[in-house]
Motif scaffolding. Structure first.
Motif, PDB file in Angstrom:
ATOM      1  N   GLU A  21       0.825  -1.212   0.000  1.00  0.00           N
ATOM      2  CA  GLU A  21       0.000   0.000   0.000  1.00  0.00           C
ATOM      3  C   GLU A  21       0.856   1.259   0.000  1.00  0.00           C
ATOM      4  N   THR A  24       2.005   1.699  -3.449  1.00  0.00           N
ATOM      5  CA  THR A  24       0.883   2.195  -4.258  1.00  0.00           C
ATOM      6  C   THR A  24       0.718   3.694  -4.067  1.00  0.00           C
ATOM      7  N   GLN A 132      -4.826   2.412   3.094  1.00  0.00           N
ATOM      8  CA  GLN A 132      -5.733   2.019   2.012  1.00  0.00           C
ATOM      9  C   GLN A 132      -6.782   3.096   1.757  1.00  0.00           C
ATOM     10  N   ASN A 135      -5.144   5.916  -0.081  1.00  0.00           N
ATOM     11  CA  ASN A 135      -4.874   5.532  -1.468  1.00  0.00           C
ATOM     12  C   ASN A 135      -6.140   5.561  -2.312  1.00  0.00           C
TER      13      ASN A 135
END
Length: 166
Positions: A21, A24, A132, A135
């Motif tokens: 993550e 990302t 998360q 993101n």
């Protein structure tokens, strides 16, 4: 037979997910910078096109051509602004030092490794959820910027077709 416990496996999995993550997040921010750069380049192209057209003596812009030019300029500006927002600093995702203060007491210091693994995994799981969520927000913002840029490119194409077919 492995001496690794189920807790070790779960903890390792959570740690890998958190690492993914975070990668990302970095990737989304890099793509946001790419949108900013390309929006700037395309805006420069639009300005060059406008200057080229304006240099021609006695040239009148075909009726309605100002609409896609305006749409393109607005779309590029908005996509750049939105892309900048996708790179805006967000709350740092770290564990507060106080969260582990109790683990430094004599009661926990000599406890089995599994207790520490569980505490760390729990903290990482909380961080994973927070990263998360960040993101997802960054991805939606970036998608909006890319859509805006796409609209701008289409508008430039429409403008060029209008200019060429006159």
């Amino acid at each position: 037979m492995s001496s690794e416990s189920a807790g070790d496996v779960v903890s390792s999995f959570i740690e890998k997910q958190l690492t993914t993550e975070r990668a990302t997040k970095a990737s989304l921010e890099t793509r946001g910078l790419a949108v900013i750069t390309s929006a700037g380049t395309l805006t420069t192209l639009l300005l060059a096109l406008s200057a080229l057209v304006a240099q021609r003596p006695a040239y009148a812009l075909p009726g309605g051509a100002w609409v896609p030019i305006s749409v393109a300029a607005t779309a590029f500006l908005l996509s750049a602004v939105v892309a900048v927002y996708s790179n805006a600093p967000m709350k740092s995702m770290t564990v507060a030092p106080a969260a582990f203060k109790e683990h430094l007491t004599d009661k926990y210091w000599g406890a089995p490794k599994s207790e520490a693994v569980r505490a760390v995994a729990n903290s990482q799981l909380i961080l994973l959820g927070a990263v998360q969520n960040q993101n997802k927000k960054k991805a939606l913002i970036l998608m909006a910027a890319i859509i805006g840029e796409t609209i701008g490119v289409i508008a430039i194409g429409v403008t060029v077709i209008m200019l060429v077919t006159v």
